[in-house]
Design a protein around this motif. Structure first.
Motif, PDB file in Angstrom:
ATOM      1  N   TYR A 352       0.835  -1.206   0.000  1.00 30.86           N
ATOM      2  CA  TYR A 352       0.000   0.000   0.000  1.00 30.86           C
ATOM      3  C   TYR A 352       0.872   1.258   0.000  1.00 30.86           C
ATOM      4  O   TYR A 352       0.587   2.221  -0.730  1.00 30.86           O
ATOM      5  N   GLU A 353       1.937   1.243   0.784  1.00 28.42           N
ATOM      6  CA  GLU A 353       2.812   2.417   0.855  1.00 28.42           C
ATOM      7  C   GLU A 353       3.531   2.655  -0.477  1.00 28.42           C
ATOM      8  O   GLU A 353       3.697   3.808  -0.901  1.00 28.42           O
ATOM      9  N   THR A 354       3.928   1.586  -1.117  1.00 29.18           N
ATOM     10  CA  THR A 354       4.591   1.720  -2.421  1.00 29.18           C
ATOM     11  C   THR A 354       3.638   2.322  -3.448  1.00 29.18           C
ATOM     12  O   THR A 354       4.007   3.220  -4.219  1.00 29.18           O
ATOM     13  N   LYS A 355       2.404   1.830  -3.479  1.00 28.20           N
ATOM     14  CA  LYS A 355       1.404   2.322  -4.434  1.00 28.20           C
ATOM     15  C   LYS A 355       1.076   3.789  -4.200  1.00 28.20           C
ATOM     16  O   LYS A 355       0.733   4.522  -5.137  1.00 28.20           O
ATOM     17  N   ASN A 356       1.173   4.234  -2.945  1.00 20.34           N
ATOM     18  CA  ASN A 356       0.767   5.603  -2.592  1.00 20.34           C
ATOM     19  C   ASN A 356       1.949   6.519  -2.268  1.00 20.34           C
ATOM     20  O   ASN A 356       1.766   7.568  -1.657  1.00 20.34           O
ATOM     21  N   ASP A 357       3.153   6.102  -2.676  1.00 19.35           N
ATOM     22  CA  ASP A 357       4.368   6.913  -2.469  1.00 19.35           C
ATOM     23  C   ASP A 357       4.572   7.307  -1.028  1.00 19.35           C
ATOM     24  O   ASP A 357       4.941   8.450  -0.704  1.00 19.35           O
ATOM     25  N   LEU A 358       4.301   6.351  -0.129  1.00 21.84           N
ATOM     26  CA  LEU A 358       4.465   6.622   1.297  1.00 21.84           C
ATOM     27  C   LEU A 358       5.697   5.958   1.884  1.00 21.84           C
ATOM     28  O   LEU A 358       6.086   6.265   3.011  1.00 21.84           O
ATOM     29  N   ALA A 359       6.333   5.068   1.143  1.00 20.21           N
ATOM     30  CA  ALA A 359       7.408   4.246   1.700  1.00 20.21           C
ATOM     31  C   ALA A 359       8.573   5.084   2.222  1.00 20.21           C
ATOM     32  O   ALA A 359       9.115   4.803   3.286  1.00 20.21           O
ATOM     33  N   VAL A 360       8.950   6.138   1.503  1.00 17.19           N
ATOM     34  CA  VAL A 360      10.093   6.945   1.921  1.00 17.19           C
ATOM     35  C   VAL A 360       9.812   7.686   3.203  1.00 17.19           C
ATOM     36  O   VAL A 360      10.681   7.895   4.047  1.00 17.19           O
ATOM     37  N   ASN A 361       8.522   8.063   3.430  1.00 19.22           N
ATOM     38  CA  ASN A 361       8.176   8.882   4.574  1.00 19.22           C
ATOM     39  C   ASN A 361       7.780   8.064   5.805  1.00 19.22           C
ATOM     40  O   ASN A 361       7.460   8.629   6.842  1.00 19.22           O
ATOM     41  N   THR A 362       7.764   6.716   5.707  1.00 17.70           N
ATOM     42  CA  THR A 362       7.299   5.885   6.810  1.00 17.70           C
ATOM     43  C   THR A 362       8.383   5.665   7.829  1.00 17.70           C
ATOM     44  O   THR A 362       9.539   5.478   7.479  1.00 17.70           O
TER      45      THR A 362
END
Length: 362
Positions: A352-362
């Motif tokens: 989910y984070e990859t799809k929503n460009d959240l991985a870097v900010n997690t």
């Protein structure tokens, strides 16, 4: 049995057709900026969805504290179900439903939204505006109106498919073959009596989908004493020899609650009174119940039932006058393949984070 088969089989086929048609004509809506996980079942009756929803909430709150969690429920038999609502607390089960109220009381910081039209309710009442948001769709396997990222289907290990027939001939909400829509199966209520008979069900499930993840779980139970003068407060209770208990419950599988109570209280001296699932516990029912409780009995019930009983002040005063001890039977899910399941949940969030460009900010 053959007579019933001849009478109800055509009705069962008609029910399947209506279900298929309803699913065919229903379009699915993608809730914006959320990871949606559905917890559902294939049969009518209690499979343990409520404690598993709570298992998921505990996991996500612990492992992903930066994420908000919402429980989205129909609010079965709730007065606010038609129009939808967001719960401020767990103190009004008649308005919002027993299980949503139980969730809200257990997790005050979790958003709980109810509504027959769950899409409309979520869009109207959601107060979380962050992509770091997990929505647990309670009783969602048949709710095609909402898209979901993952579907858990719970099966009661004591009778996973009932007699194999759909309503009204059996307890299936839809045919077994429809489990091909599921992403994972969780057998619940595993015990020493039923675990050896599950292999045949595993085989059947693998025929439907050879790669379908299958998990198993059991319930861990405990009891706490309610302080009636402050019905939200509890204290530890230690079972005493020769105590007499009166178990009162209105859940989907009361016999399982009874067996759990006997094991937890280490007693066979338990009188019972069972009501239908989601029973209202109105004034008349509670007045009658109050008269039935003997002076030397300890009242035992579930959290789901107590949350409705305690709303009646007269009932609470009656318990105090009789000096009745009230025990709550607490249930938690213990997944036998816990690490494997948690790894899968972690993978869901990662995707989910990859799809929503959240991985870097997690």
């Amino acid at each position: 049995m053959k007579i019933l088969l001849y009478l109800f089989y055509p009705l069962s086929l008609f029910y399947q057709f209506l279900f298929w048609w309803q699913q065919r004509e229903t379009s699915s809506f993608q809730l914006p900026n959320v990871l949606v996980i559905s917890v559902g079942n294939l049969t009518v009756g209690g499979t343990g969805k409520t404690p598993f929803v709570q298992y998921l909430v505990r996991f996500f709150r612990k492992v992903y504290p930066g994420y908000a969690v919402t429980i989205l429920s129909r609010g079965y038999k709730a007065e606010k179900s038609k129009d939808g609502a967001i719960l401020a607390d767990g103190l009004s089960p008649n308005l919002f439903g027993d299980e949503p109220s139980q969730h809200k009381e257990m997790f005050p910081d979790v958003q709980v939204i109810i509504g027959r039209n769950r899409k409309k309710s979520f869009l109207s009442y959601n107060q979380i505006h962050s992509k770091k948001h997990i929505v647990i769709l309670d009783d969602g396997f048949q709710h095609k109106a909402l898209c979901r990222d993952f579907d858990f289907v719970l099966l009661d290990a004591n009778s996973p498919f009932g007699n194999g027939f759909t309503i009204p001939l059996g307890f299936l909400r839809e045919p077994i073959r429809n489990l091909k829509r599921a992403n994972a199966i969780l057998f619940t209520k595993i015990n020493s009596k039923n675990k050896n008979g599950l292999e045949k069900y595993y085989s059947n499930l693998k025929k439907i989908d050879p790669f379908l993840p299958i998990f198993s779980s059991q319930f861990e139970s405990s009891v706490v004493e309610v302080l009636i003068h402050n019905e939200l407060a509890q204290k530890t209770f230690l079972p005493k020899p020769n105590s007499k208990y009166f178990l009162v419950t209105g859940v989907g599988n009361p016999k399982h609650v009874f067996e759990t109570a006997k094991t937890t209280l280490l007693s066979e001296s338990i009188r019972t009174k069972f009501f239908p699932d989601h029973f209202e516990f109105n004034e008349a029912a509670l007045s009658s119940l109050s008269e039935e409780i003997l002076m030397d009995e300890i009242l035992v019930t579930t959290e789901k039932d107590w949350i409705k009983m305690r709303a009646n002040v007269g009932f609470l005063r009656g318990l105090e006058r009789k000096k009745t001890t009230v025990l709550l039977l607490l249930i938690q899910v213990s997944v036998l393949e816990d690490e494997k399941l948690k790894s899968m949940l972690t993978g869901l969030v990662s995707t989910y984070e990859t799809k929503n460009d959240l991985a870097v900010n997690t």
